[in-house]
Scaffold this motif. Structure first.
Motif, mmCIF file in Angstrom:
data_model
loop_
_atom_site.group_PDB
_atom_site.id
_atom_site.type_symbol
_atom_site.label_atom_id
_atom_site.label_comp_id
_atom_site.label_asym_id
_atom_site.label_seq_id
_atom_site.Cartn_x
_atom_site.Cartn_y
_atom_site.Cartn_z
ATOM 1 N N PHE A 1 144.886 -25.623 -10.222
ATOM 2 C CA PHE A 1 144.235 -26.837 -10.700
ATOM 3 C C PHE A 1 144.087 -27.818 -9.547
ATOM 4 O O PHE A 1 145.019 -28.004 -8.752
ATOM 5 N N LEU A 2 142.907 -28.434 -9.468
ATOM 6 C CA LEU A 2 142.581 -29.329 -8.370
ATOM 7 C C LEU A 2 142.178 -30.696 -8.909
ATOM 8 O O LEU A 2 141.622 -30.812 -10.010
ATOM 9 N N GLY A 3 142.454 -31.729 -8.118
ATOM 10 C CA GLY A 3 142.037 -33.075 -8.487
ATOM 11 C C GLY A 3 141.717 -33.892 -7.256
ATOM 12 O O GLY A 3 141.988 -33.469 -6.115
ATOM 13 N N SER B 1 143.056 -38.071 -10.372
ATOM 14 C CA SER B 1 143.173 -36.808 -11.098
ATOM 15 C C SER B 1 144.049 -35.781 -10.383
ATOM 16 O O SER B 1 144.304 -34.703 -10.920
ATOM 17 N N ALA C 1 146.074 -32.863 -12.233
ATOM 18 C CA ALA C 1 146.097 -31.456 -11.832
ATOM 19 C C ALA C 1 147.527 -30.926 -11.780
ATOM 20 O O ALA C 1 147.811 -29.805 -12.219
ATOM 21 N N HIS C 2 148.444 -31.745 -11.250
ATOM 22 C CA HIS C 2 149.852 -31.335 -11.224
ATOM 23 C C HIS C 2 150.374 -31.128 -12.649
ATOM 24 O O HIS C 2 151.117 -30.174 -12.924
ATOM 25 N N SER D 1 148.858 -26.412 -8.104
ATOM 26 C CA SER D 1 147.987 -27.582 -8.139
ATOM 27 C C SER D 1 147.962 -28.233 -6.763
ATOM 28 O O SER D 1 148.978 -28.250 -6.059
ATOM 29 N N TRP E 1 140.410 -24.396 -11.409
ATOM 30 C CA TRP E 1 139.854 -25.386 -12.352
ATOM 31 C C TRP E 1 139.953 -26.757 -11.699
ATOM 32 O O TRP E 1 141.037 -27.188 -11.314
ATOM 33 N N CYS E 2 138.830 -27.452 -11.610
ATOM 34 C CA CYS E 2 138.803 -28.776 -10.997
ATOM 35 C C CYS E 2 138.705 -29.843 -12.073
ATOM 36 O O CYS E 2 137.781 -29.824 -12.893
ATOM 37 N N LEU E 3 139.655 -30.759 -12.076
ATOM 38 C CA LEU E 3 139.644 -31.875 -13.018
ATOM 39 C C LEU E 3 138.948 -33.055 -12.345
ATOM 40 O O LEU E 3 139.522 -33.728 -11.502
#
Length: 300
Positions: free
Chosen positions: A183-185, A189, A193-194, A210, A231-233
């Motif tokens: 997960f990326l932010g 965000s 992601a974390h 993340s 997945w990018c938030l």
């Protein structure tokens, strides 16, 4: 239906109530210009990270986020805000007691006020309508962040609409059988992601990581490949989707408000748990609150 499934589905309504509550509790939340620290443990710490970035970006003053156990007690703050669903977590209570002795103003955002936190925090903001029976946090954490967003004037009805969309629309296909999730932010965000990665680990025992989106390029992208999900938030850096696609990883672009995207990840965590025949209400090795006594961890 599991407790966590029910609770994650009530998030839009909880967010609306938190936004309505924020003006009445304005005086006990960080004021413009105050040097502020926001603390928590686990999920609450990641919400603190997101809130700290939002406050600084809004020009409201220097804002730091810390796990309660790692708070730098030599630093001086005008106010410390503690996010604590249970009001019983050892690290949070110990820190609030020390800050009270040091005459540092504190506010606890809590799900259950009838707990020890009421004796150590100067002020309480009670989100009892968002408290949870589940071990795995969903609605309390996102509701606490919504309260702080609303306090900053950054919450809108569109965020709630996005959350309802996140609950209603089908998840991206064929994710439940994937074995690894990243997960990326960006900006606020990153904290989300974390938290997304933590939810996947807690509820479904998935390998989940993340990163800040730009940092992902500096090494972590090497773990991506066929069978993985990235997945990018929020908005992704230019070119990143193509780079991820070249690894064979499944790219998921977050088109909703990042907090609503987190709701989609909550749903994914439960879907993966169901695929693996796991009970999300009984996550391995976890309890609802971490309470330490005489060097031993007790359950509560």
């Amino acid at each position: 239906m599991s407790h966590v499934a029910y609770e994650l589905g009530t998030q839009p309504a909880c967010w609306e109530r938190a936004a309505e509550l924020a003006p009445a509790r304005r005086a006990v939340l960080p004021q413009p210009g105050e040097r502020t620290a926001i603390v928590g443990c686990g999920t609450s710490y990641y919400m603190a990270q997101a809130a700290a970035v939002l406050r600084e970006e809004a020009g409201q003053g220097e804002t730091d986020a810390f796990p309660a156990s790692e708070f730098p007690r030599h630093r001086r703050y005008d106010r410390v805000v503690a996010l604590t669903r249970s009001g019983t977590t050892t690290e949070v209570l110990d820190l609030l007691a020390a800050l009270r002795d040091a005459a540092v103003p504190t506010t606890a955002v809590v799900g259950d006020p009838a707990t020890p936190v009421m004796t150590v925090a100067d002020e309480l903001v009670v989100l009892d309508f968002a408290d949870e029976r589940s071990v795995v946090q969903t609605r309390f954490a996102t509701t606490a962040l919504t309260l702080l967003r609303a306090h900053l004037g950054l919450h809108t009805a569109a965020v709630v609409d996005d959350a309802r969309t996140a609950l209603a629309e089908p998840l991206p296909a064929d994710l439940e059988s994937r074995g690894q999730f990243t997960f990326l932010g960006r900006g606020w965000s990153v904290g989300l992601a974390h938290e997304a990665a933590l939810k996947m680990r807690e509820a479904s025992l998935s390998w989940a990581e993340s990163y800040p989106a730009m940092e992902y390029r500096h090494g972590p992208i090497s773990v991506s490949g066929p069978g993985t999900v990235t997945w990018c938030l929020g908005e992704a850096p230019d070119g990143l989707a193509a780079q991820v696609g070249a690894t064979g990883s499944r790219w998921v672009a977050g088109g909703l408000d990042p907090l609503a995207e987190l709701v989609r990840v909550h749903r994914l965590a439960l879907a993966v748990a169901a695929h693996r025949q796991l009970d999300p209400d009984a996550p391995r090795h976890l309890t609802r609150s971490v309470i330490l006594s005489t060097g031993e961890e007790a359950v509560r």
